[in-house]
Design an enzyme around this catalytic site. Structure first.
Site, PDB file in Angstrom:
ATOM      1  NE  ARG A  51     -44.049  38.576  16.804  1.00 52.79           N
ATOM      2  CZ  ARG A  51     -45.320  37.840  17.072  1.00 52.79           C
ATOM      3  NH1 ARG A  51     -46.486  38.281  16.640  1.00 52.79           N
ATOM      4  NH2 ARG A  51     -45.104  36.306  16.938  1.00 52.79           N
ATOM      5  CG  ASP A  53     -46.703  46.218  21.367  1.00 54.90           C
ATOM      6  OD1 ASP A  53     -47.253  45.377  20.287  1.00 54.90           O
ATOM      7  OD2 ASP A  53     -46.571  45.579  22.472  1.00 54.90           O
ATOM      8  CE1 TYR A 112     -38.465  44.314  25.563  1.00 55.07           C
ATOM      9  CE2 TYR A 112     -38.614  42.295  26.398  1.00 55.07           C
ATOM     10  CZ  TYR A 112     -38.868  42.944  25.479  1.00 55.07           C
ATOM     11  OH  TYR A 112     -39.518  42.183  24.441  1.00 55.07           O
ATOM     12  NE  ARG A 199     -45.886  49.646  26.480  1.00 57.05           N
ATOM     13  CZ  ARG A 199     -47.020  49.303  25.660  1.00 57.05           C
ATOM     14  NH1 ARG A 199     -47.392  48.487  24.326  1.00 57.05           N
ATOM     15  NH2 ARG A 199     -48.233  50.104  25.409  1.00 57.05           N
TER      16      ARG A 199
END
Lengths: 253, 253
Positions: A51, A53, A112, A199
């Site tokens: 998922r 954000d 990522y 993050r």
């Protein structure tokens, strides 16, 4: 019902995130509704490898989708690209999913990239694609600090308060920080990540890069396991989901 | 009045182009009005090293601006960035212009990049930044064809009908075509270009890349000097003004 895999690119800016929510439009809703015409007029169920954000982008998200029609993957890809317009969601490839394959549970690696624009002037060309940090970042110090997080650890210090994972043990395989001109780029890879882990790690490394914390700080945070002490959760817009890896290769079309 | 040089990045999407026009907002108008508070309340006159058309982007446009206030270049940069918000125009650097310096007439080299996204699926992340060509392009054939255009020639075949230059003699120093994954990137450099020259050359090379025309075609067009025969003018959104070069280095701040 035939199950398919989709390789999907999206601009996270206009969405509430990957997952369906009552608060607004999600990437999942766009895809499921685009598939309705191939699924007896009702939205087709999907699941993503990871998922993302609100505001987080994807260059290579992998999604499973089940539809009633038995279609060549090429036709599914073209039909979904047609019906998902004009949203910034694009199906790059499609494949028939092997028996028992799951986009989420069969995934053995996720990657990522996080982009920081490190200059005085705000972004014009890359607005919405980068975190704008005006003060000079020491990318080498960030990279050295990052290496202490590699390997198998309890990443409680870097998880979101809302993280629903049963435990916080994760194995971090890559966390590289490099400077590319005005940009500081963080590339990371793991079998899986906790909610907000990337993050939170980037926000913590930025404190080191700014010289506000020593190079040893991220490791100390990791060992302390206290999620209230880490650096800020870096903004969503700098983050892009790059790839999902599977043991068995998919026959992408 | 003190004259300054500005190094400017902009997203061309919302603008009618660099130059002021009654038909809508231009980058020039944004900058000139942002400078009004430093210029006795009236817009400050500007000139760019090269005009860009509607939709064309810039990563390193150079602009001259004259204002009544005598300011440190850093302060001018910060003030213009503040007053140009929220438009996607960003002043990366500023310098005091040397005596007699002109952004346009002192410029001895200009560079552009043209990005083609060459895949079936439409762009999601790079929408507005690339020309989307679905059929496969042979980038090597495009590169070979491009090399015949290097050097000093009459480029009438590649100029816009509306081009106002007195003659069409130009010296092309670089026209490289390379494939980078799903992208075909054209990089070009010359002392100056005719109006639409880069986009006409790219549109013509694309015909070669698609196999619709032979590798020799661009050279034949060049020699024919007939501007009605070239390939389509490639869309503005793929084009970015990269740099302007000057003999004397500017003291950028």
């Amino acid at each position: 019902m035939p199950r398919y895999a989709l390789l999907v690119e999206y601009d996270g800016t206009p969405f509430v995130g990957w997952q369906r929510q009552s608060s607004g439009l999600s990437v999942q809703q766009v895809l499921e509704e685009a598939a309705a015409s191939l699924n007896g007029g009702v939205p087709a169920p999907t699941m993503a490898s990871g998922r993302t954000d609100a505001g987080v982008h994807a260059a290579g998200q992998v999604v499973q989708i089940s539809i009633t029609l038995d279609l060549a993957p090429e036709r599914l890809r073209e039909a979904l690209n047609f019906h998902s317009r004009p949203h910034p969601v694009s199906i790059l490839r499609a494949a028939r999913a092997p028996d028992g394959w799951s986009a989420r549970f069969s995934c053995v690696g996720r990657g990522y990239r996080y982009r920081i624009l490190n200059r005085r002037a705000r972004p014009a060309l890359d607005a919405g694609r980068v975190w704008h940090v005006q003060a000079a970042l020491d990318a080498e110090a960030m990279h050295r600090a990052a290496q202490a997080l590699l390997g198998r650890h309890d990443f409680s210090a870097f998880r979101a308060a809302a993280c629903q994972a049963k435990d916080a043990l994760r194995t971090l395989d890559r966390l590289d920080v490099t400077r590319q001109g005005d940009e500081v780029v963080v590339q990371t890879e793991a079998r899986s990540f906790l909610h907000h882990q990337v993050r939170n790690m980037v926000g913590t490394l930025a404190q080191v890069g700014l010289g506000r914390r020593p190079v040893e700080w991220p490791q100390q945070l990791l060992e302390g396991r206290d999620r209230t002490l880490a650096g800020q959760n870096a903004p969503a817009e700098g983050l892009t989901f790059l790839f999902a890896r599977y043991r068995e290769p998919l026959d992408w079309r």
